[in-house]
Design a protein around this motif. Structure first.
Motif, mmCIF file in Angstrom:
data_model
loop_
_atom_site.group_PDB
_atom_site.id
_atom_site.type_symbol
_atom_site.label_atom_id
_atom_site.label_comp_id
_atom_site.label_asym_id
_atom_site.label_seq_id
_atom_site.Cartn_x
_atom_site.Cartn_y
_atom_site.Cartn_z
ATOM 1 N N UNK A 1 0.831 -1.191 0.000
ATOM 2 C CA UNK A 1 0.000 0.000 0.000
ATOM 3 C C UNK A 1 0.872 1.250 0.000
ATOM 4 N N UNK B 1 -8.795 4.506 -3.076
ATOM 5 C CA UNK B 1 -7.821 3.714 -2.337
ATOM 6 C C UNK B 1 -7.908 3.777 -0.829
ATOM 7 N N UNK C 1 -23.904 -0.161 -6.819
ATOM 8 C CA UNK C 1 -23.490 0.547 -8.035
ATOM 9 C C UNK C 1 -22.144 0.004 -8.541
ATOM 10 N N UNK D 1 -18.887 7.522 -9.871
ATOM 11 C CA UNK D 1 -19.313 7.456 -11.275
ATOM 12 C C UNK D 1 -18.178 7.872 -12.205
ATOM 13 N N UNK E 1 -32.269 9.457 -3.206
ATOM 14 C CA UNK E 1 -31.370 10.128 -4.148
ATOM 15 C C UNK E 1 -31.876 11.524 -4.484
ATOM 16 N N UNK F 1 -31.351 13.966 -1.689
ATOM 17 C CA UNK F 1 -29.971 14.460 -1.644
ATOM 18 C C UNK F 1 -29.686 15.423 -2.791
ATOM 19 N N UNK G 1 -28.980 10.256 -14.951
ATOM 20 C CA UNK G 1 -28.110 10.027 -13.784
ATOM 21 C C UNK G 1 -28.717 8.971 -12.862
ATOM 22 N N UNK H 1 -28.597 5.482 -14.150
ATOM 23 C CA UNK H 1 -27.240 4.939 -14.092
ATOM 24 C C UNK H 1 -26.885 4.492 -12.672
ATOM 25 N N UNK H 2 -27.227 5.324 -11.704
ATOM 26 C CA UNK H 2 -26.875 5.003 -10.310
ATOM 27 C C UNK H 2 -27.653 3.775 -9.832
ATOM 28 N N UNK I 1 -17.327 22.879 6.307
ATOM 29 C CA UNK I 1 -16.486 21.815 6.845
ATOM 30 C C UNK I 1 -15.483 21.389 5.782
ATOM 31 N N UNK I 2 -14.350 20.914 6.242
ATOM 32 C CA UNK I 2 -13.351 20.389 5.320
ATOM 33 C C UNK I 2 -13.986 19.268 4.512
ATOM 34 N N UNK J 1 -8.645 13.142 3.528
ATOM 35 C CA UNK J 1 -8.090 11.811 3.778
ATOM 36 C C UNK J 1 -6.801 11.604 2.983
ATOM 37 N N UNK J 2 -5.974 10.695 3.464
ATOM 38 C CA UNK J 2 -4.819 10.260 2.702
ATOM 39 C C UNK J 2 -5.333 9.623 1.413
ATOM 40 N N UNK J 3 -4.552 9.726 0.343
ATOM 41 C CA UNK J 3 -4.992 9.166 -0.937
ATOM 42 C C UNK J 3 -5.258 7.669 -0.855
ATOM 43 N N UNK J 4 -4.363 6.981 -0.168
ATOM 44 C CA UNK J 4 -4.479 5.528 -0.055
ATOM 45 C C UNK J 4 -4.165 5.147 1.382
ATOM 46 N N UNK J 5 -4.977 4.283 1.957
ATOM 47 C CA UNK J 5 -4.678 3.797 3.300
ATOM 48 C C UNK J 5 -5.156 2.361 3.425
ATOM 49 N N UNK J 6 -4.670 1.687 4.472
ATOM 50 C CA UNK J 6 -4.971 0.260 4.608
ATOM 51 C C UNK J 6 -6.402 0.056 5.026
#
Lengths: 390, 163
Positions: A20, A37, A301, A374, B9, B12, B20, B23-24, B153-154, B158-163
């Protein structure tokens, strides 16, 4: 100059960098990449929980707690485990930890002697193997199979047992596959273990994220409470990853041994997080339900889209991952994910990062908005189309 | 198809197109359109509204909440009087509530004068209306679940990839 290479312990040097991590570095160089990820929820921590944390700071709750965690929190954990999974633990049988990860670390360290074997069904969360190895234990992987929807079977466990087996890790609902164990699977596994001395390290961190199926803990099966350390936490259920709070529940002597290690290396879990967690357990049933509803929509989905584009994907019943078979293009997991990242700027994680048996698969997290998913699915479909027939 | 999923949906994102949504949900566009029409016909979907902060425009705008004490009528209870109040286009919401007055309504107008005229000339004279209490809105913080003008709010750190 100090020669740090000589100073660093052999055990630390022997730790393999996780697959990772390597992917993270690749993706980080690509600022425009969209990621699928992550191993953490996209939802913000529900406001009630954050408010409870802020309040605890306002009134000055800024000191250590008891080593095992706030008594009130441990009692609430007991109530929660009873209500949700029919488990019975009093506050002396619960230890509050820094995330589920610390509980896993403590359980393995409290039990494993050098040479002891730890059975680890793979693909799985990445920490069981290195912690076992650091402790001097011997990881014994079981490659779970796609045709079994990545469920470990009682027969496979039986075949892996040896006189040195100390722990069986059961990480279900599973990261990275999304697999769950059904009642009959757990019953059969309990049957195999009941008359042994093996302890089940049951990592149930995704227990509330199941779809069309209610999680059961192996500890709730006859005779299995004595054999089980249940690990759970707040990260996934309440979207609280950054709060670093988890717990272990189990037989008192084991929890006491784990608490001894915990008090030496951690002292006590973060106080603010503990106060927040009490509110999470008491007041946030609706938040869990709403998050689950959204995950479920995304799950369906992703499974549909991936199958439509020709990547065979079984329907996961838990967690927030799908685990498509990507072998159709003739690429290895690493090659597939690297090419997808370079060509379409979509980051997913190669299945082999979660154990050798994950080769040929990739983990896709759906902890993202439907719009994000999507766009990502569109790009993956383009990628598959462009590489088909190569 | 599962109408509840469609409802969630649309709750929201009311702007989601039929394409759309299809498709969803993995349904045909025809099926989605049909279900949506049926939800509208049954008045389960009652409207698609835009939240506008008029304070940020140069259009004069005044909102007020009005508590209305009223007497029920034999046979129809509060329904008849509610209908009479609700017919006025200035009234944007109308509720029967527990508490000190029977009705709570919100009205949107251009000026305070308009609100006063509405209360004095239209609302108070209705048969059965005993008293009114008008509360002018001084500042809006949150409307229909939307925070107006407050620190966002932020979105995703998040980190791009995490375990």
């Amino acid at each position: 100059m100090l020669d740090y290479e000589k100073l660093i312990s052999q055990k630390a040097k022997d730790m393999r960098p996780s697959g990772i991590r390597r992917f993270f570095d690749l993706a980080a160089e690509m600022p425009e990449c969209i990621s699928l990820g992550v191993g953490e929820p996209d939802f913000q921590t529900p406001w009630d929980i954050r408010d409870a944390a802020i309040h605890s700071l306002e009134v000055g709750r800024t000191k250590y707690t008891a080593n095992a965690g706030l008594k009130e929190l441990r009692e609430e954990i007991g109530v929660w485990l009873q209500k949700r999974y029919g488990l019975h633990y009093d506050e002396t049988e619960v230890l509050v930890t820094v995330g589920g990860s610390e509980a896993i670390d403590l359980a393995i360290r409290a039990l494993v002697e050098p040479g002891d074997e730890v059975i680890i069904p793979e693909p799985c969360f990445v920490c069981y193997d290195p912690i076992t190895t650091l402790t001097g234990g011997v990881p014994v992987p079981i490659a779970t199979k796609e045709e079994n929807d990545f469920r470990v079977t009682a027969e496979e466990i039986k075949a892996a047992l040896s006189p040195r087996t100390k722990i069986l890790v059961l990480g279900y609902p599973n990261n990275p596959t999304g697999a769950v164990l059904r009642h009959e699977d757990l019953e059969a596994i309990a049957e195999v273990l009941r008359d042994t001395n093996v302890i089940v390290l049951s990592d149930e961190i995704y227990s509330e994220l199941t779809y069309g199926y209610r999680h059961e803990s192996i500890a709730s099966f006859p005779g299995m409470r004595e054999h089980t350390i249940v690990v759970n936490g707040f990260s996934k259920t309440f979207s609280m990853t950054g709060w670093r709070l988890g717990y272990a529940a189990g037989p008192k002597p084991l929890i006491q041994a784990m608490t001894k290690i915990h008090q030496s290396c951690i002292m006590s879990a973060p106080t603010t997080s503990q106060y927040a967690a009490i509110t999470a357990l008491k007041d946030c049933d609706d938040d869990i339900e709403e998050m689950r509803r959204q995950y479920d929509l995304r799950r369906q989905y992703c499974v549909r889209k991936l199958n439509e584009m020709g990547l065979k994907t079984f329907e996961p019943k838990g967690a927030f991952y799908v685990f498509p078979d990507i072998s159709i293009l003739g690429l290895s997991s690493d090659e597939f994910c690297e090419a997808l990242l370079k060509e379409k700027h979509v980051a997913i994680v190669p299945g082999n990062a979660f154990g050798a048996s994950g080769e040929g698969f990739a983990r896709i997290s759906y902890a993202y908005s439907i719009d994000h998913l999507r766009e990502a699915m569109k790009r993956i479909a383009e990628f598959v189309n462009e590489h088909k027939g190569e | 198809m599962d109408a509840m999923k469609l409802l969630h949906l649309l709750a929201d994102d009311p702007r989601a197109t039929v394409t759309d949504l299809a498709d969803i949900l993995g349904e045909s566009e025809e099926e989605v359109a049909k279900t949506k029409d049926s939800l509208e016909a049954k008045k389960i979907i009652c409207g698609y509204h835009t939240v506008i902060n008029w304070d940020k425009t140069n259009i004069d705008h005044v909102d007020a909440f009005i508590g209305v004490s009223a007497k029920p009528e034999r046979g129809t209870g509060y329904d008849k009087i509610a209908e009479r109040i609700g017919k006025f286009p200035e009234v944007s919401s109308l509720y029967l509530t527990s508490g000190t007055s029977e009705f709570l309504l919100s009205i949107n107008a251009r000026t305070m004068r308009e609100v006063a005229d509405f209360v004095g000339e239209k609302l108070a004279p209705i048969d059965g209306v005993a008293a009114t209490v008008t509360m002018f809105v001084l500042k809006k913080y949150k409307v229909n679940g939307v925070m107006l003008d407050m620190k966002a709010e932020i979105e995703d750190d998040r980190q791009l990839i995490s375990a």
